[in-house]
Scaffold this motif. Structure first.
Motif, mmCIF file in Angstrom:
data_model
loop_
_atom_site.group_PDB
_atom_site.id
_atom_site.type_symbol
_atom_site.label_atom_id
_atom_site.label_comp_id
_atom_site.label_asym_id
_atom_site.label_seq_id
_atom_site.Cartn_x
_atom_site.Cartn_y
_atom_site.Cartn_z
ATOM 1 N N HIS A 195 38.593 17.162 35.323
ATOM 2 C CA HIS A 195 38.946 18.154 34.583
ATOM 3 C C HIS A 195 39.208 17.834 33.095
ATOM 4 C CE1 HIS A 195 37.713 20.500 38.377
ATOM 5 N NE2 HIS A 195 36.673 20.924 37.716
ATOM 6 N N ARG A 201 31.259 31.775 39.080
ATOM 7 C CA ARG A 201 29.705 30.552 38.783
ATOM 8 C C ARG A 201 28.970 31.171 40.088
ATOM 9 N NH1 ARG A 201 29.294 25.162 37.876
ATOM 10 N NH2 ARG A 201 31.561 23.924 37.445
ATOM 11 N N MET A 222 32.978 12.709 35.084
ATOM 12 C CA MET A 222 31.920 13.840 36.022
ATOM 13 C C MET A 222 30.513 13.487 35.152
ATOM 14 S SD MET A 222 34.359 17.088 35.635
ATOM 15 C CE MET A 222 35.273 17.836 36.102
ATOM 16 N N GLY A 223 29.505 14.440 35.739
ATOM 17 C CA GLY A 223 28.585 15.129 35.179
ATOM 18 C C GLY A 223 28.174 14.708 36.813
ATOM 19 N N ARG A 224 28.435 15.310 37.471
ATOM 20 C CA ARG A 224 26.775 15.966 39.154
ATOM 21 C C ARG A 224 25.979 14.856 39.285
ATOM 22 N NH1 ARG A 224 27.301 22.119 38.460
ATOM 23 N NH2 ARG A 224 28.570 21.842 40.043
ATOM 24 N N THR A 283 26.439 22.472 28.680
ATOM 25 C CA THR A 283 27.183 22.035 29.404
ATOM 26 C C THR A 283 27.528 20.344 29.645
ATOM 27 O OG1 THR A 283 26.800 20.019 32.058
ATOM 28 C CG2 THR A 283 24.465 21.307 30.476
ATOM 29 N N ILE A 284 28.699 20.028 29.975
ATOM 30 C CA ILE A 284 29.522 18.306 29.541
ATOM 31 C C ILE A 284 28.509 17.624 30.822
ATOM 32 C CG2 ILE A 284 31.907 19.350 29.509
ATOM 33 C CD1 ILE A 284 32.468 18.035 31.957
ATOM 34 N N ASP A 285 27.764 17.629 31.164
ATOM 35 C CA ASP A 285 26.898 17.270 31.913
ATOM 36 C C ASP A 285 25.843 16.494 31.154
ATOM 37 O OD1 ASP A 285 28.749 17.449 33.861
ATOM 38 O OD2 ASP A 285 26.979 18.898 35.204
ATOM 39 N N GLU A 288 30.777 10.527 39.347
ATOM 40 C CA GLU A 288 30.628 11.313 40.512
ATOM 41 C C GLU A 288 30.088 11.161 41.538
ATOM 42 O OE1 GLU A 288 31.975 15.226 39.826
ATOM 43 O OE2 GLU A 288 30.511 15.404 39.145
ATOM 44 N N ARG A 335 36.788 17.633 29.974
ATOM 45 C CA ARG A 335 36.033 19.277 29.113
ATOM 46 C C ARG A 335 37.230 20.359 29.356
ATOM 47 N NH1 ARG A 335 34.174 22.012 34.780
ATOM 48 N NH2 ARG A 335 35.147 23.635 34.878
HETATM 49 O O1 F6P Z 1 28.903 21.136 35.500
HETATM 50 C C1 F6P Z 1 29.580 20.686 35.136
HETATM 51 C C2 F6P Z 1 30.890 20.076 36.070
HETATM 52 O O2 F6P Z 1 32.415 19.321 35.734
HETATM 53 C C3 F6P Z 1 31.026 18.651 36.307
HETATM 54 O O3 F6P Z 1 30.243 17.719 35.998
HETATM 55 C C4 F6P Z 1 31.253 18.246 37.773
HETATM 56 O O4 F6P Z 1 30.885 18.087 39.337
HETATM 57 C C5 F6P Z 1 31.535 20.092 38.227
HETATM 58 O O5 F6P Z 1 31.105 21.052 36.409
HETATM 59 C C6 F6P Z 1 33.223 20.223 38.510
HETATM 60 O O6 F6P Z 1 32.724 21.596 38.731
HETATM 61 P P1 F6P Z 1 34.288 23.044 39.146
HETATM 62 O O7 F6P Z 1 34.782 22.651 37.698
HETATM 63 O O8 F6P Z 1 34.398 23.641 39.815
HETATM 64 O O9 F6P Z 1 34.961 21.880 40.403
#
Ligand code: F6P
Length: 375
Positions: A304, A104, A201-203, A157-159, A254, A307
């Motif tokens: 996680h 990131r 998830m999904g921010r 993105t999975i979001d 989330e 994904r």
């Molecule tokens: O943007 C993809 C995502 O999986 C979000 O849904 C989640 O909030 C975030 O990434 C988690 O991030 P990390 O893998 O850095 O914990």
């Protein structure tokens, strides 16, 4: 020959082809494309990489994999790139994760970062760059394009929250996993007469919760786009009991928040793109429901797992089509653009528009989900 084995393929690839070989900077000048994957991994990334490499080869380009996203183009001494040949990408479209690894890292948060990126692309003899990522990675790609880099984006993105594309790859796999989990939780919730809150998830976008919740049969679906009413949730639980349904599954994003006052976030730390790490809403909500109703509640954070693992057929195909298009776009000099799915077609769209605003769930879709609420 590489034997396909989804547990060992990364090792096999690394052993066979020296992933991260510091010498992996060759290529015909003016005909080499750098490829990087940034942000959270999403199932389908390897399908995109494979498709770019194969299509680029057909068009007469070499491809260089940059390791660890933008990080590989910053402080780049060794183990930051790998030549991508046909052998190295054989069959990888079926494999989750990214063989190029990811981070990131944000070059615009590092002093002299963009200059380092440009210098390293030059050092690698890469006149072109394909960045595969979400709003953060593509936001950086867009800025670099404005500074003269020949860049094309691929939405990941999975979001599913990127604008200008109907779907992003990774989303289908993630909702398939989440839906399966929500569906499976029914048997244990029913057996124990419990309420189970499932955090998805999904921010800040509720796409995953909405679609996984619908498919998995959640009785309540809570998304960030509409702050939830705790009283309404309690009413649904009570109404279900009146009908003899002594269990309830609640799917919560989330990033969801209650109507009055935000519930606690597990961690307030931010990443290089300024995002708070979300989490904790399922626990907070489950405790609140238990306190108000006296009924037994449990919560599950899918995290996680959503994904992890190999991509669905949909994501393999979408990733493949986006990858082919991205290589064509380089050849057509369609820089500052992103390959996107619109309807059934893969089309070029402006990166500027894609990263401008998040694509969130419209009210009409939230209302559809409420059809099944027992209010
Ligand atoms: O943007 C993809 C995502 O999986 C979000 O849904 C989640 O909030 C975030 O990434 C988690 O991030 P990390 O893998 O850095 O914990």
């Amino acid at each position: 020959m590489i034997v396909y084995d989804n547990r060992n393929i990364y090792k096999l690839k690394a052993n066979n082809s020296k992933i991260g070989d510091p010498m992996a900077i060759e290529g015909k000048k003016g005909k080499q494309i750098a490829i990087l994957t940034g942000g959270g991994d999403a199932p389908g990334l390897n399908a995109v990489i494979r498709a770019i490499v194969v299509k680029a080869k057909n068009l007469g380009y070499d491809t260089l994999g940059i390791l660890d996203g933008w990080k590989g183009l910053l402080d780049c001494k060794e183990h930051c790139s790998t030549n991508l040949d046909l052998d190295k990408v054989e069959d990888i479209h079926m494999l989750g994760g990214t063989i190029l690894h990811t981070s990131r890292t944000n070059p615009y948060q590092i002093k002299g970062g963009p200059e380092q990126v440009k210098a390293n692309l030059k050092k690698f003899n890469c006149d072109f760059l394909i960045a595969i990522g979400g709003e953060d990675t593509l936001g950086v790609a867009n800025k670099l394009h404005k500074e003269g880099i020949n860049v094309v984006g691929v939405p990941k993105t999975i979001d599913n929250d990127l604008s200008e594309t109907d779907y992003t790859f990774g989303f289908n796999t993630a909702i398939t996993r989440a839906a399966e989990a929500i569906e499976n939780l029914h048997t244990t919730a029913k057996s124990h007469h419990r309420i189970i809150v499932v955090e998805v998830m999904g921010r800040h976008a509720g796409w995953m919760t909405l679609e996984a919740g619908l498919a998995g049969g959640a009785s309540v679906i809570l998304v960030p786009e509409e702050p939830f009413d705790i009283e309404e949730i309690i009413t649904i639980i009570n109404n279900r009991e009146k009908k003899g349904k002594f269990y309830t599954i609640i799917a919560v994003s989330e990033g969801a928040t209650p109507k009055k006052g935000a519930m606690e976030l597990q961690k307030q730390e931010k990443d290089a793109f300024g995002h708070v790490r979300l989490g904790g809403i399922a626990q907070a909500l489950s405790e609140e429901i238990e306190r108000r109703t006296g009924k037994e509640c449990r919560y599950v954070v899918l995290g996680h797992l959503q994904r992890a693992g190999d991509p669905t057929v949909f994501d393999r195909v979408l990733g493949t089509r986006l990858g082919i298009k991205a290589a064509e776009m380089i050849d057509n000099k369609e820089f500052g653009m992103m390959a996107a799915l619109q309807g059934t077609e893969i089309v070029p769209v402006k990166l500027d528009k894609a990263v401008g605003t998040l694509k969130t769930v419209p009210k009409s879709r939230i209302d559809e989900a409420k059809t099944f609420y027992e209010v």
